[in-house]
Design a protein around this motif. Structure first.
Motif, PDB file in Angstrom:
ATOM      1  N   HIS A  69      -0.073   1.162  -6.732  1.00  0.00           N
ATOM      2  CA  HIS A  69      -0.248   0.315  -5.553  1.00  0.00           C
ATOM      3  C   HIS A  69      -0.606   1.205  -4.388  1.00  0.00           C
ATOM      4  O   HIS A  69      -0.376   2.414  -4.429  1.00  0.00           O
ATOM      5  CB  HIS A  69       1.064  -0.432  -5.231  1.00  0.00           C
ATOM      6  CG  HIS A  69       2.177   0.490  -4.816  1.00  0.00           C
ATOM      7  ND1 HIS A  69       2.897   1.244  -5.723  1.00  0.00           N
ATOM      8  CD2 HIS A  69       2.670   0.826  -3.595  1.00  0.00           C
ATOM      9  CE1 HIS A  69       3.783   1.988  -5.081  1.00  0.00           C
ATOM     10  NE2 HIS A  69       3.661   1.762  -3.774  1.00  0.00           N
ATOM     11  N   ASP A 124       0.392   1.232  -0.205  1.00  0.00           N
ATOM     12  CA  ASP A 124       1.396   0.552   0.605  1.00  0.00           C
ATOM     13  C   ASP A 124       0.691  -0.376   1.598  1.00  0.00           C
ATOM     14  O   ASP A 124      -0.265   0.025   2.248  1.00  0.00           O
ATOM     15  CB  ASP A 124       2.271   1.583   1.329  1.00  0.00           C
ATOM     16  CG  ASP A 124       3.136   2.378   0.348  1.00  0.00           C
ATOM     17  OD1 ASP A 124       3.308   1.927  -0.800  1.00  0.00           O
ATOM     18  OD2 ASP A 124       3.643   3.450   0.728  1.00  0.00           O
ATOM     19  N   HIS A 155      -0.695   5.089  -5.614  1.00  0.00           N
ATOM     20  CA  HIS A 155       0.345   5.956  -6.177  1.00  0.00           C
ATOM     21  C   HIS A 155       1.206   5.124  -7.116  1.00  0.00           C
ATOM     22  O   HIS A 155       1.148   3.888  -7.098  1.00  0.00           O
ATOM     23  CB  HIS A 155       1.169   6.605  -5.062  1.00  0.00           C
ATOM     24  CG  HIS A 155       1.682   5.669  -4.015  1.00  0.00           C
ATOM     25  ND1 HIS A 155       0.866   5.092  -3.047  1.00  0.00           N
ATOM     26  CD2 HIS A 155       2.924   5.181  -3.773  1.00  0.00           C
ATOM     27  CE1 HIS A 155       1.580   4.305  -2.269  1.00  0.00           C
ATOM     28  NE2 HIS A 155       2.843   4.329  -2.691  1.00  0.00           N
TER      29      HIS A 155
END
Ligand code: OGA
Ligand code: NI
Length: 357
Positions: free
Chosen positions: A231, A233, A288
């Motif tokens: 994903h 952030d 990440h």
């Protein structure tokens, strides 16, 4: 799938599975083959690492330290990630925060369950992200809470045990907010904007801040699952307090995954989607994920610094030129974060979908 009122299935704490001593993980944690981590390249230390930046040069008020600014700017362009040392947050407070949360996750399950969360606000103790029925879940539990704006902060939703956890969260939160304010100034200047422009675009004093404390239990089959799926952030800036003894965070770089080796006493900082949008993609949020292991649990504390939730965020005027038109349409963070709250972590699909036609 659209309702955020309730979870689509009963939520099972991963910790309770791990502690039951199972030797194989349940089917709904097994990732499709193409998404599994290849644990072989993790044991050999990566030569490639995210940059480590010393913030010591940025003494109060001297945010123009050119070398530091350049290092941050390069890291934001090349990696979307960097570690910071001499960041101004007390090392004792960092350890205390990790230890108190470790103690929280070791409380009896029924005490933790009294804070069980719902997808409406996500505040409290939970395990899943997203409300799609029958989705493949991640091997981790978390505690999520709001710190800013002050009006929505509700310490009664924070754990009351171990004793002094609330004061520790407060103290930690105000220290990390200062660090975020400093980083916002440096990033703003480094793009040729005025020192306060980023902060202003985020709503000035009305920014949002929340925290997710991640708990990744030991996993009997770490090669089949992930602690947290890929994903980026959704928010502005993330300051992660990693477990300095247990690796797990991996950052996408040129198509492969680089395992971050936490530097002693560091924070790991990364750009979220809102800064990608605000910077008109000069700075990029980077995908990440988290891998787990069979030997030892891992704790990390993610602090999210976000725009005021009802303020539309779009590319900064100064970063729009005839050669570089606005790449994204504006959206409020309230609207933006519904995507991850409904669908769970899905790489960079969301920010891509914002691309102006
Ligand atoms: C997150 C996250 C990384 C980690 O909480 O968004 O990416 O190491 N956490 O737990
Ligand atoms: Ni993240």
């Amino acid at each position: 799938m659209d309702s955020l009122d309730a979870w689509p299935e009963p939520v099972v704490a991963v910790q309770s599975l791990a502690e039951a001593g199972i030797e194989t993980i349940p089917k709904n944690y097994i990732k499709p083959e193409s998404e599994r981590p290849s644990l072989t390249d993790v044991s050999s230390p990566n030569t490639l690492q995210i940059p480590v930046i010393d913030l010591g040069g940025l003494a109060e008020g001297v945010v123009e330290c050119r070398a530091t600014m350049k290092a941050i700017s390069d890291a934001c362009r090349d990696w979307g990630f960097f570690q910071v040392v001499n960041h101004g947050v007390s090392v004792e407070l960092m350890s205390k925060m990790k230890e108190i949360w470790r103690a929280f996750f070791h409380l009896p399950m029924d005490q933790k369950q009294s804070y069980a969360n719902s997808p409406t606000t996500y505040e409290g103790y939970g395990s899943r992200l997203g409300v799609d029925k029958d989705s493949i879940l991640d091997w981790g539990d978390y505690f999520y809470l709001h710190l800013l704006p002050f009006a929505i902060k509700n310490p009664n939703k924070w754990p009351s045990l171990p004793s002094s956890i609330r004061e520790t969260i407060e103290e930690y939160g105000s220290e990390v907010v200062k660090l975020c304010e400093l980083l916002m100034k440096v990033m703003s200047l480094s793009l040729g904007l005025d020192v306060g422009d980023f902060q202003e675009a985020f709503g000035g004093e009305e920014v949002g801040a929340c925290m997710r404390v991640n708990y990744y239990p030991k996993c009997p089959q770490p090669e089949l699952t992930l602690g947290l799926s890929p994903h980026s952030d959704p928010g502005g800036l993330t300051v992660l307090l990693p477990d300095h003894h247990v690796q797990g965070l991996q950052v996408r770089k040129a198509g492969s995954w680089v395992t971050v080796q936490p530097f002693p006493n560091s924070f790991i900082v990364n750009i979220g989607d809102q800064i990608q949008v605000l910077s008109n993609a000069v700075y990029k949020s980077v995908e990440h994920r988290v891998i787990v292991n069979a030997e030892v649990e891992r704790i990390s504390i993610a602090f999210f610094y976000n725009p005021k939730s009802d303020l539309p965020v779009g590319p900064a005027r100064q970063l729009i030129t005839p050669d570089r038109p606005p790449l994204y349409r504006s959206m409020t963070f309230n609207e933006y974060r519904l995507y991850i709250r409904k669908k769970g972590p899905r790489g960079k699909t969301q920010v891509e979908s914002l691309k102006a036609a």
